[in-house]
Design an enzyme around this catalytic site. Sequence first.
Site, short mmCIF file in Angstrom:
data_model
loop_
_atom_site.label_atom_id
_atom_site.label_comp_id
_atom_site.label_asym_id
_atom_site.label_seq_id
_atom_site.Cartn_x
_atom_site.Cartn_y
_atom_site.Cartn_z
N SER A 23 2.84 3.92 -7.45
CA SER A 23 2.53 2.58 -7.90
C SER A 23 3.35 1.60 -7.07
O SER A 23 4.51 1.89 -6.74
CB SER A 23 2.90 2.42 -9.38
N HIS A 39 -3.39 4.23 -2.63
CA HIS A 39 -4.37 3.35 -1.98
C HIS A 39 -5.02 4.06 -0.79
O HIS A 39 -6.23 3.96 -0.57
CB HIS A 39 -3.69 2.09 -1.45
N GLN A 53 -4.81 -12.32 -13.32
CA GLN A 53 -4.67 -11.10 -14.12
C GLN A 53 -3.23 -10.87 -14.58
O GLN A 53 -2.94 -9.86 -15.20
CB GLN A 53 -5.22 -9.89 -13.37
N LEU A 60 0.82 -1.22 0.00
CA LEU A 60 0.00 0.00 0.00
C LEU A 60 0.85 1.27 0.00
O LEU A 60 1.91 1.32 0.61
CB LEU A 60 -0.93 0.00 1.22
N HIS A 61 0.35 2.26 -0.71
CA HIS A 61 0.99 3.59 -0.76
C HIS A 61 -0.11 4.64 -0.65
O HIS A 61 -1.30 4.29 -0.49
CB HIS A 61 1.82 3.74 -2.04
#
Length: 281
Positions: A185, A37, A61, A33-34
């Site tokens: 990201s 998020h 995916q 998480l960053h």
Amino acid sequence: MIMAETIAQVRQSVLEWKKAGKSVGFVPTMGCLHDGHMSLIRKAREENDYAVVSIFVNPTQFGPGEDFQKYPRDLERDSEMCRAVGVDLLFAPPAGEMYPEPGLTHVDVDKISSGLCGDFRPGHFRGVATVVCKLFNIVRADRAYFGEKDAQQLRVIRRMVRDLNIPVEIIGLPTVREKDGLAMSSRNTYLSGAERQAALVLVNSLRRAEELIRNGERAADKIAGAIREIIQREPLAALDYVAVVESETLAPLEELAGEVLVALAVRIGKTRLIDNMAFKI
Ligand code: AMP
């Protein structure tokens, strides 16, 4: 904060909340998480009685040769971040909980899953739409929060929800950037020092596009050309695509008009990064 690894645990908590007439906001993530998020999670907290976050690095995916194995995972740090911001339930299922057997049922969102990233990552949006549909059926949230950073993904999900009458409101939130403009990201953790600097070509080329548009340029090929030129000048960067498209349908444009999305994907060394900007003409 409730830590749930099973679908049954999630269902039980959400059922209790719903029985009490409470609303539930949901943020699906792949973890690491960053602040991007966190902006979604904060919004989910603000707008609902309860906030649920999922952390699941969804194998379906990722294509062959992509970074599924090495995708950054740090559940301890992520759960601390969730706890600190007031998440009520963190759902971090093992792969076997989500896929006890290979699924025979898939969600394909035609047309908007092709073009842009769809052309470079075959099967990616099928994997995303299918897992998000499963997560929506598990969590049964009132609202779900997604980042504009993944613009094509957001549109695929909006369309899936509309076409399949899934009872959830989709909320898209702006891209959160580092001080120098790089879109946050989880994949930025892959970048070496020199690559981190080179990665600025994404936002810098979009800013050049913004400037051209502000100065009246309306030819899509001129905008795309200017972006291509900036990417080509960076030796560590290789362009996958630049797209100038109608913002909702992602249909290619020749002349800029209405709601326009300029999106690109660039490989910096082995790391594939995406970014975009939206314009109202
Ligand atoms: P991921 O964990 O990369 O699958 O992303 C989970 C959610 O966070 C998706 O809805 C993303 O669009 C969103 N997100 C990722 N990066 C950012 C960012 N820099 N700003 C805003 N949202 C983001």
